[in-house]
Design an enzyme around this catalytic site. Sequence first.
Site, short mmCIF file in Angstrom:
data_model
loop_
_atom_site.label_atom_id
_atom_site.label_comp_id
_atom_site.label_asym_id
_atom_site.label_seq_id
_atom_site.Cartn_x
_atom_site.Cartn_y
_atom_site.Cartn_z
N ASP A 28 0.86 -1.18 0.00
CA ASP A 28 0.00 0.00 0.00
C ASP A 28 0.90 1.23 0.00
OD1 ASP A 28 -2.61 1.44 0.39
OD2 ASP A 28 -1.61 2.06 2.25
N ASP B 163 -2.36 1.63 7.27
CA ASP B 163 -1.67 1.30 6.03
C ASP B 163 -1.38 -0.20 5.91
OD1 ASP B 163 -1.46 4.02 5.08
OD2 ASP B 163 0.03 4.33 6.65
N GLU C 218 -1.87 -1.82 -5.90
CA GLU C 218 -3.12 -1.21 -6.36
C GLU C 218 -2.91 -0.61 -7.74
OE1 GLU C 218 -5.48 0.51 -2.57
OE2 GLU C 218 -3.51 1.39 -2.89
#
Length: 389
Positions: free
Chosen positions: A184, A364, A268
């Site tokens: 992340d 996170d 992502e």
Amino acid sequence: MKIVKAYKYKLKTNKNIEEKFRQIAGCCRFVYNLFLAQKIQEYRTDFVTPNYYDQAIQLPLLKEEYPWLKEAPSQVLQQALKDLEQAYKNFFRRVKSGGVPGFPKFRKKGVHDSFRYPQGIKIEGSRIYLPKAGWVSFHKSRSIQGEIKNVTVSESASGWYVSIQTEQDVPDIVHSSNTAVGVDVGVRVFAALSDGTTYMPVNNLKKLEKKLTKVQRDLSRKKKGSNNFKKNAKKLALMHERIKNTRMDYLHKVSTEISKNHAVVVLENLKISNMSRSAKGTVESPGKNVKAKAGLNKSILNQGWGMFRNMIEYKTKHSGGNIILVDPRYTSQTCHNCGYTSKENRKTQSHFHCTVCGYELNADINAAKNILAVGLTVSACGAAASAAQ
């Protein structure tokens, strides 16, 4: 498997060589700008545009009209046209995707001056032969492996550099690890991994940016064109290059560590251009919190998420691993423990607290765990579909 690798070295130049480089770069810039103007004019008039081949056959006639173009190798000028063709394809892609339309920009003298050789290169030890420029020595910090595909010569604030792109065959590699990790990326924490590892943003970037602001302020007080203005402009360019190199060095170190330690990396699929879009809006519908959004945009772009993703991709591939991209929606709001999704789960930037099951974790790291879970699910579904076929 075949891999493409680039080797970049600083050239040992003198005034004569630099003058020759600027001549070649100037010829490429002239050809690029001239044919870009032609493309724009014909598109506005007839909604059609000449392609690379239509324009490349005009180069011999152009050299008769402008004899000084013969100072540059023909293939280098053709490469400038290929760059133009790619820039124009990107323009049409933006138009079709509903993005902000805008013709490719004209090149400016002294801004990212570069030119590319597709062939005709010779390398002997720490010397390289560049057509129409001759033999030039360079600081050979590592050996060159593979077949040379092209060579790019470019100027930066600290001098001239040569980038040699090669292609080489390497045996299929099995990654030394069998672990998978979710990553992340963020602003306060640069990268958080699902195994609990965190990487903070590069340390001295803010200090360098403060120095950069001071140099910019000093430059604004100088008379344009004066010797002091030129000295300050050079200093400013060197500061920009130092910041860029500092960021790139940190990104390389982090991406290398992650790709070496994990066989599968899940990231992502962020749309960075959308995330960093201005909040100004229009005159009729002005945006809100414009100053805060501008600060966030700067922080996002400073992290270099796009470069980081590219580095992870090719380094993981070269080490025999795999990368998976997943939808970023709700990864930061979903509880990894029970799966409940709500904005209330993450009331602060750093802390995650599930309002249903009470699960608490660094926000996170929780997001990274969700990213990994989604990635493994996507991977398993893909494997099942392939097996069914």
